[in-house]
Write an enzyme that holds these catalytic residues in place. Structure first.
Site, short mmCIF file in Angstrom:
data_model
loop_
_atom_site.label_atom_id
_atom_site.label_comp_id
_atom_site.label_asym_id
_atom_site.label_seq_id
_atom_site.Cartn_x
_atom_site.Cartn_y
_atom_site.Cartn_z
N LYS A 19 0.84 -1.22 0.00
CA LYS A 19 0.00 0.00 0.00
C LYS A 19 0.87 1.25 0.00
O LYS A 19 0.64 2.18 -0.77
CB LYS A 19 -0.93 -0.04 1.22
CG LYS A 19 -1.91 1.12 1.30
CD LYS A 19 -3.16 0.76 2.08
CE LYS A 19 -2.98 0.82 3.59
NZ LYS A 19 -2.81 2.19 4.10
N ARG A 119 -8.62 12.19 12.48
CA ARG A 119 -7.19 11.85 12.65
C ARG A 119 -6.33 13.11 12.67
O ARG A 119 -6.60 14.07 11.95
CB ARG A 119 -6.76 10.87 11.54
CG ARG A 119 -7.53 9.57 11.68
CD ARG A 119 -7.11 8.53 10.70
NE ARG A 119 -5.75 8.11 10.94
CZ ARG A 119 -5.09 7.29 10.13
NH1 ARG A 119 -5.67 6.84 9.04
NH2 ARG A 119 -3.86 6.93 10.41
N ASP A 312 1.66 -1.28 11.84
CA ASP A 312 0.35 -1.72 11.34
C ASP A 312 0.07 -3.19 11.67
O ASP A 312 -1.05 -3.67 11.46
CB ASP A 312 0.26 -1.51 9.82
CG ASP A 312 0.25 -0.03 9.46
OD1 ASP A 312 -0.12 0.80 10.33
OD2 ASP A 312 0.61 0.32 8.33
N ARG A 385 -7.58 -3.34 9.27
CA ARG A 385 -6.63 -4.20 9.97
C ARG A 385 -7.29 -4.91 11.16
O ARG A 385 -6.87 -6.00 11.55
CB ARG A 385 -5.39 -3.41 10.39
CG ARG A 385 -4.73 -2.71 9.20
CD ARG A 385 -3.24 -2.67 9.25
NE ARG A 385 -2.73 -1.97 8.07
CZ ARG A 385 -2.52 -2.53 6.88
NH1 ARG A 385 -2.73 -3.81 6.70
NH2 ARG A 385 -2.07 -1.80 5.86
C1 S3P Z 1 2.40 4.77 6.21
C2 S3P Z 1 2.95 5.08 7.40
C3 S3P Z 1 2.42 4.63 8.70
C4 S3P Z 1 1.44 3.48 8.53
C5 S3P Z 1 0.47 3.71 7.42
C6 S3P Z 1 1.21 3.89 6.11
C7 S3P Z 1 3.01 5.29 4.97
O1 S3P Z 1 1.75 5.69 9.32
O2 S3P Z 1 0.74 3.26 9.75
O3 S3P Z 1 -0.41 2.62 7.31
O4 S3P Z 1 2.70 4.78 3.87
O5 S3P Z 1 3.83 6.21 5.05
P1 S3P Z 1 2.56 6.79 10.18
O6 S3P Z 1 3.53 7.39 9.27
O7 S3P Z 1 1.55 7.79 10.62
O8 S3P Z 1 3.15 6.02 11.32
#
Ligand code: S3P
Length: 425
Positions: A19, A119, A312, A385
């Site tokens: 992702k 958020r 995650d 999740r």
């Molecule tokens: C992500 C960073 C993470 C992760 C999210 C995807 C990214 O979040 O939890 O699912 O693609 O940069 P944070 O950067 O807020 O920790």
């Protein structure tokens, strides 16, 4: 979705594309000159939101499912969108794209679904404002919807309080447009896909310890990108393969970037039988096939610098810990409270409802493994999740486990239930 006990899981699967990497192919593909061709792009709702937003800013993106083709217009090629940019459920789109919007010569409004509107966005509003952008939260609560008024930016050296790749990436991408070199220092290293991909597209990024520094005004050139399988999606099958007796699962072509591989290190430390085969490289990202066999597990303590590398996966790890001998302590994970749901609360409540011995702490949870789980009716809270982690818990519980609002898996793994069914024997 109803789940019942599995006697074993066997077979081979390929999980969908990563992702985080998929989002970045659209963003960097849009800012590059020429065509970017992406194989293995995640066709999940979050990444489709990113395609939609950049399409609204004048980028021609052809989604042929197995391949996505982005006709990049260069660093200064985006145009003012006709209407609001809607990121849906995607925090990654909201935060990282804001870094790009902060530098545009036009004003945008960015919004998302009910979860996104709760958020925290202050974490990107603060550094981007320091760089010179004007960003306001329309309801004055540091959440979306946001008005972003792009401006010429100045470089900063930002010390982030949280280890967040979304924050780091927003600042680094804004730094492409700034006067001078922009740096971000974080408490621990977070996932580094932006840095890897920026270099792959021709950008100049240097990482020393927990500081990443980007040079402005690069000539980014469209590339061929192959997206590896998402280790966060593989995590459900890693956990399932370890805890369901007599299981053996081969998960093909998964990204094992060291800033994402905490789940593997934790499972191995707990005694999990995990072997990495066919190690390879896809445009700077390490990959491997992951072979998982059922194992006797022992509880461990998980905290500190490993947390961003498995952030995650903690809901899945909480399920795993219920089947480990002794105590598992998860700490330094307060960030889980501000994900798609409050994942600390939801994991503790749902696992308690299934009969686990689990206690919430300020920044994590303590699980005493070994108590049998019972089926329960559990709401996903529209958090993909949570839905997938508790589907796995259901494979080891007596009776039936019902996941309500289980369709939210389309955010990151549309074929999750079908893939799980294909392994159940
Ligand atoms: C992500 C960073 C993470 C992760 C999210 C995807 C990214 O979040 O939890 O699912 O693609 O940069 P944070 O950067 O807020 O920790």
């Amino acid at each position: 979705m109803n789940l019942t006990k599995a006697s074993k899981l066997t077979g081979e699967i390929t999980v969908p594309g990563d992702k985080s990497i998929s989002h970045r192919t659209i963003m960097l593909g849009a800012l590059a000159k020429g065509t970017t061709q992406v194989k293995g792009f995640l066709q999940g709702a979050d990444c489709l939101s990113t395609i939609d937003c950049f399409g609204k800013m004048g980028i021609d993106i052809e989604n042929k499912k197995d391949t996505v083709i982005i006709k990049g217009k260069g660093l200064h090629g985006l145009t003012k969108p006709n209407g609001i940019l809607d990121v849906g459920n995607s925090g990654t789109t909201a935060r990282i794209m804001s870094g790009i919007l902060a530098a545009q010569p036009f004003k945008t409004e960015l919004t998302g679904d009910a979860s996104i509107q709760k958020r925290p966005m202050g974490r990107i509003m603060e550094p981007l404002s320091q760089m010179g952008a004007s960003i306001t939260s329309i309801h004055n609560n540091n959440c979306a919807p946001l008005h972003i008024n792009g401006s010429p930016l100045s470089a900063i050296h930002y010390h982030s309080k949280v280890a967040s790749a979304q924050v780091k990436s927003a600042i680094l991408l804004a730094g492409l447009f700034a006067e001078g070199k922009t740096s971000v220092t974080e408490p621990y290293v977070s996932r580094n896909h932006t840095e890897i991909m920026l270099k792959y597209f021709g950008g100049d990024v240097i990482t020393v310890g927990t500081t990443a520094t980007v040079s402005p005004n690069p000539v980014l050139t469209g590339q061929q990108v192959t997206v590896p399988g998402d280790i966060s999606s593989a995590a459900y099958f890693i956990v399932a393969g370890l805890i369901v007796p007599n299981s053996e699962i081969l998960i093909k072509n998964v990204g094992i970037n060291p800033t994402r591989d905490g789940i593997l290190r934790v499972c191995q430390e707990m005694g999990g039988n995990i072997t990495l085969l066919n190690k390879n490289d896809a445009n700077g990202e390490q990959t491997a096939d992951i072979l998982v066999k059922s194992s006797e597990l022992t509880g461990i303590e998980i905290g500190g610098s490993i947390i961003p590398t498995l952030i995650d996966e903690i809901p899945a790890i909480s399920v795993l810990a219920c089947f480990a001998k002794g105590k598992t302590v998860i700490k330094d994970a307060a960030e889980l409270k501000v994900k798609e749901s409050n994942r600390l609360d939801v994991c503790v409540n749902h696992l308690s409802a299934m009969n686990a011995d689990i206690t919430a702490t300020d920044d994590g949870m303590i699980i005493n493994g070994g108590r049998p789980l019972h089926g329960a009716v559990l709401d996903s809270k529209l958090d993909h999740r949570i839905a997938m982690s508790f589907a796995i818990a259901g494979l080891m519980a007596d009776g039936t486990t019902t996941i309500q609002n289980s369709d939210c898996v389309t955010i990151s793994y549309p074929s999750f239930y079908a893939d799980l069914a294909s392994l159940k024997k």
